[in-house]
Write a protein that holds these residues in place. Structure first.
Motif, PDB file in Angstrom:
ATOM      1  N   LEU A   1       0.825  -1.200   0.000  1.00  0.00           N
ATOM      2  CA  LEU A   1       0.000   0.000   0.000  1.00  0.00           C
ATOM      3  C   LEU A   1       0.865   1.258   0.000  1.00  0.00           C
ATOM      4  N   ALA A   2       1.986   1.199   0.718  1.00  0.00           N
ATOM      5  CA  ALA A   2       2.913   2.334   0.727  1.00  0.00           C
ATOM      6  C   ALA A   2       3.437   2.605  -0.677  1.00  0.00           C
ATOM      7  N   PHE A   3       3.775   1.540  -1.404  1.00  0.00           N
ATOM      8  CA  PHE A   3       4.252   1.700  -2.778  1.00  0.00           C
ATOM      9  C   PHE A   3       3.137   2.229  -3.684  1.00  0.00           C
ATOM     10  N   GLY A   4       1.898   1.807  -3.415  1.00  0.00           N
ATOM     11  CA  GLY A   4       0.773   2.294  -4.210  1.00  0.00           C
ATOM     12  C   GLY A   4       0.509   3.776  -3.995  1.00  0.00           C
ATOM     13  N   ILE A   5       0.568   4.216  -2.734  1.00  0.00           N
ATOM     14  CA  ILE A   5       0.371   5.636  -2.432  1.00  0.00           C
ATOM     15  C   ILE A   5       1.452   6.465  -3.118  1.00  0.00           C
ATOM     16  N   SER A   6       2.681   6.005  -3.007  1.00  0.00           N
ATOM     17  CA  SER A   6       3.784   6.722  -3.656  1.00  0.00           C
ATOM     18  C   SER A   6       3.623   6.765  -5.170  1.00  0.00           C
ATOM     19  N   ALA A   7       3.054   5.699  -5.749  1.00  0.00           N
ATOM     20  CA  ALA A   7       2.871   5.658  -7.200  1.00  0.00           C
ATOM     21  C   ALA A   7       1.927   6.753  -7.672  1.00  0.00           C
ATOM     22  N   VAL A   8       0.820   6.936  -6.947  1.00  0.00           N
ATOM     23  CA  VAL A   8      -0.141   7.991  -7.311  1.00  0.00           C
ATOM     24  C   VAL A   8       0.518   9.356  -7.211  1.00  0.00           C
TER      25      VAL A   8
ATOM     26  N   VAL B   1       9.682   5.352   0.380  1.00  0.00           N
ATOM     27  CA  VAL B   1       9.791   4.643  -0.899  1.00  0.00           C
ATOM     28  C   VAL B   1       9.415   5.512  -2.093  1.00  0.00           C
ATOM     29  N   PHE B   2       9.024   6.761  -1.843  1.00  0.00           N
ATOM     30  CA  PHE B   2       8.895   7.680  -2.968  1.00  0.00           C
ATOM     31  C   PHE B   2      10.216   7.729  -3.726  1.00  0.00           C
ATOM     32  N   PHE B   3      11.302   7.551  -2.982  1.00  0.00           N
ATOM     33  CA  PHE B   3      12.630   7.447  -3.596  1.00  0.00           C
ATOM     34  C   PHE B   3      12.658   6.331  -4.636  1.00  0.00           C
ATOM     35  N   ALA B   4      11.816   5.297  -4.420  1.00  0.00           N
ATOM     36  CA  ALA B   4      11.806   4.158  -5.326  1.00  0.00           C
ATOM     37  C   ALA B   4      11.297   4.519  -6.712  1.00  0.00           C
TER      38      ALA B   4
ATOM     39  N   ILE C   1      21.577   3.874   5.060  1.00  0.00           N
ATOM     40  CA  ILE C   1      20.933   4.070   3.759  1.00  0.00           C
ATOM     41  C   ILE C   1      19.608   4.824   3.878  1.00  0.00           C
ATOM     42  N   ALA C   2      18.827   4.561   4.935  1.00  0.00           N
ATOM     43  CA  ALA C   2      17.535   5.244   5.076  1.00  0.00           C
ATOM     44  C   ALA C   2      17.743   6.743   5.309  1.00  0.00           C
ATOM     45  N   TYR C   3      18.772   7.105   6.087  1.00  0.00           N
ATOM     46  CA  TYR C   3      19.036   8.519   6.357  1.00  0.00           C
ATOM     47  C   TYR C   3      19.428   9.246   5.075  1.00  0.00           C
ATOM     48  N   VAL C   4      20.308   8.638   4.300  1.00  0.00           N
ATOM     49  CA  VAL C   4      20.749   9.274   3.051  1.00  0.00           C
ATOM     50  C   VAL C   4      19.588   9.352   2.054  1.00  0.00           C
ATOM     51  N   ALA C   5      18.768   8.296   1.987  1.00  0.00           N
ATOM     52  CA  ALA C   5      17.618   8.313   1.075  1.00  0.00           C
ATOM     53  C   ALA C   5      16.627   9.399   1.444  1.00  0.00           C
ATOM     54  N   ASN C   6      16.371   9.569   2.742  1.00  0.00           N
ATOM     55  CA  ASN C   6      15.426  10.598   3.168  1.00  0.00           C
ATOM     56  C   ASN C   6      15.976  12.006   2.966  1.00  0.00           C
ATOM     57  N   ALA C   7      17.293  12.178   3.110  1.00  0.00           N
ATOM     58  CA  ALA C   7      17.895  13.474   2.799  1.00  0.00           C
ATOM     59  C   ALA C   7      17.699  13.793   1.318  1.00  0.00           C
ATOM     60  N   THR C   8      17.816  12.771   0.486  1.00  0.00           N
ATOM     61  CA  THR C   8      17.521  12.926  -0.938  1.00  0.00           C
ATOM     62  C   THR C   8      16.073  13.349  -1.136  1.00  0.00           C
ATOM     63  N   ASN C   9      15.182  12.702  -0.411  1.00  0.00           N
ATOM     64  CA  ASN C   9      13.759  12.983  -0.570  1.00  0.00           C
ATOM     65  C   ASN C   9      13.390  14.412  -0.205  1.00  0.00           C
ATOM     66  N   PHE C  10      14.040  14.986   0.801  1.00  0.00           N
ATOM     67  CA  PHE C  10      13.738  16.375   1.164  1.00  0.00           C
ATOM     68  C   PHE C  10      13.947  17.290  -0.041  1.00  0.00           C
ATOM     69  N   ALA C  11      15.115  17.165  -0.656  1.00  0.00           N
ATOM     70  CA  ALA C  11      15.408  17.994  -1.829  1.00  0.00           C
ATOM     71  C   ALA C  11      14.439  17.685  -2.963  1.00  0.00           C
ATOM     72  N   LEU C  12      14.102  16.409  -3.108  1.00  0.00           N
ATOM     73  CA  LEU C  12      13.217  15.994  -4.185  1.00  0.00           C
ATOM     74  C   LEU C  12      11.806  16.547  -3.991  1.00  0.00           C
ATOM     75  N   PHE C  13      11.259  16.436  -2.774  1.00  0.00           N
ATOM     76  CA  PHE C  13       9.902  16.914  -2.518  1.00  0.00           C
ATOM     77  C   PHE C  13       9.792  18.418  -2.746  1.00  0.00           C
ATOM     78  N   LEU C  14      10.796  19.157  -2.264  1.00  0.00           N
ATOM     79  CA  LEU C  14      10.774  20.601  -2.439  1.00  0.00           C
ATOM     80  C   LEU C  14      10.851  20.969  -3.918  1.00  0.00           C
TER      81      LEU C  14
ATOM     82  N   ILE D   1       1.667  19.249  -5.892  1.00  0.00           N
ATOM     83  CA  ILE D   1       2.176  20.145  -4.849  1.00  0.00           C
ATOM     84  C   ILE D   1       1.727  19.662  -3.473  1.00  0.00           C
ATOM     85  N   LEU D   2       0.455  19.347  -3.334  1.00  0.00           N
ATOM     86  CA  LEU D   2      -0.084  18.901  -2.051  1.00  0.00           C
ATOM     87  C   LEU D   2       0.546  17.588  -1.600  1.00  0.00           C
ATOM     88  N   PHE D   3       0.688  16.656  -2.522  1.00  0.00           N
ATOM     89  CA  PHE D   3       1.306  15.374  -2.188  1.00  0.00           C
ATOM     90  C   PHE D   3       2.753  15.564  -1.748  1.00  0.00           C
ATOM     91  N   SER D   4       3.493  16.378  -2.481  1.00  0.00           N
ATOM     92  CA  SER D   4       4.907  16.592  -2.155  1.00  0.00           C
ATOM     93  C   SER D   4       5.059  17.236  -0.780  1.00  0.00           C
TER      94      SER D   4
END
Length: 424
Positions: free
Chosen positions: A45-52, A191-194, A335-348, A388-391
């Protein structure tokens, strides 16, 4: 002088497969265990939410890439929508994302290599970065051919796990959420990183034939393939092992194969995972270097980054710079810390990219858009609004230490924008 331009050698197949290669290796092979620890058996379900969520922003990228098919990608899009200063900041964030993403996937490679050989995780990551740097400099055609071969192998590994899990379908409760729905949503943020990869594909525009039409099609096709494989393989994975075993394993795909077919299958999946993560890291380095090249061509980064190798036709200094920074971040932590640091920049960045689509619909309504995001309400495209809202909602799920690092990266970009503007 920057030398001659990049060579247009890629078609729809090469760009699509490159995107699939980035997406698949970046997520499942590296982050499935971490996601299962948060979401339990509901990891699917987490992967599905991220897919949308990813699809909303992916469509925005498709529209912008059809308007501005350039290697600078986000930098060029935002410059047209919000000006050069904002473009620098977003370009900076995406460069940081590329560097951090390469480090994340390289740590995933190191984890699988450690399981196979005992070589320390960070040492394995350094070996990978060195190898892909050589290939990325060698040429885009060679890189694309390598990526196609490696992507077929990594996709085969995922299909293999899906197949061996079929007899176990129904063996667990797929709605078990040890941390509740908040855990599922936190896993979705991770897993949005995925799904990262569609935003890297657009940076191949200046090396693609008919990029205005080819790149948007490739973005949509790559996302569709990844979503289908992710949903199937996550259900298969929890059916075989359950979320507790997945969360405890540093090499979950290999554990799945080993549990069903024995030690020989374990070894095969280890090798496939090494191929998958290596392929993704290679394509991330290529994408990051193309953005640096595009920004240097636009005068927002030092001119040497726009130098093209006279023999190989690649931005070799940009490749070396991105690879060196990625190697440094291998030492940043788990790995989770580095991936989430990536995600911050990505979401913004995704918030600004979606906003750019909305702004340019008003400012440049007559500009030809070979691909156009469907659906408008009162003249405003609603899919980018959802993006925008999802990010923003995903960004809010990140831990404070990760947000702190992300804000430091953002602040560095803002300072750099003002300094570079004064120099210019």
């Amino acid at each position: 002088m920057t030398g001659e331009g990049l060579r247009r050698e890629l078609g729809l197949l090469e760009v699509t497969v490159s995107g699939v290669g980035i997406i698949l290796g970046a997520g499942i092979y590296a982050l499935l265990g971490e996601a299962a620890a948060l979401a339990g058996n509901a990891v699917w379900l987490a992967f599905g939410i991220s897919a949308v969520m990813a699809a909303c922003t992916g469509l925005s990228y498709a529209e912008l890439s059809s308007m501005f098919p350039r290697a600078g990608a986000e930098y060029d899009y935002v410059r047209c929508g919000f000006g050069r200063r904002w473009a620098f900041v977003i370009g900076w964030l995406i460069l940081a994302t590329g560097v951090l993403s390469t480090a994340t996937v390289s740590l995933g490679f190191g984890g699988y290599l450690f399981g196979a050989t005992g070589i320390p995780v960070i040492a394995g990551g350094v070996i990978l970065v060195a190898g892909i740097t050589v290939l990325a400099i060698r040429g885009i055609r060679e890189t694309a051919l390598f990526a196609i071969a490696m992507t077929l192998i990594e996709a085969a590994g995922i299909v293999f796990v899906i197949i061996i899990g079929l007899p176990h379908i129904g063996s667990v409760d797929y709605l078990v959420m040890p941390n509740g729905f908040s855990g599922v949503f936190r896993a979705a943020a991770l897993v949005f990183f995925a799904y990262m990869g569609f935003e890297e594909m657009v940076k191949l525009a200046e090396e693609t034939r008919d990029p205005e039409r080819t790149v948007p099609k490739a973005v949509i096709l790559a996302l569709a393939v990844a979503v289908a494989l992710y949903m199937l393989v996550t259900v298969s994975a929890v059916s075989v092992l359950g979320w507790e075993a997945l969360a405890a394993s540093p090499a979950p795909f290999a554990e799945i194969a080993g549990a069903v077919l024995g030690e020989g299958a374990f070894t095969i999946i280890i090798l496939v995972a090494l191929v998958a993560t290596a392929n993704t890291a290679l394509l991330l380095i290529v994408a990051a270097s193309r953005l640096a090249y595009g920004m240097a061509e636009g005068g927002s980064l030092p001119a040497p980054l726009a130098r093209v190798h006279p023999r190989f036709g690649t931005p070799w200094i940009a490749v070396l710079t991105a690879a060196t920074l990625s190697a440094v971040f291998l030492f940043a932590g788990g790995i989770a810390y580095v991936a989430n640091a990536t995600n911050f920049a990505l979401f913004l960045t995704f918030m600004v990219i979606n906003a750019t689509v909305i702004v340019l619909r008003r400012r440049m309504p007559e500009t030809v858009r070979p691909f156009r995001v469907p659906g408008t309400v009162a003249g405003v495209p609603f899919v980018p609004v959802l993006g925008i809202l999802f990010s923003f909602s995903l960004l809010a799920q990140l831990d404070l230490p990760v947000i702190g690092l992300g804000l430091l990266i953002l602040a560095a970009g803002v300072v750099g924008a003002y300094i570079w503007e004064r120099k210019g």
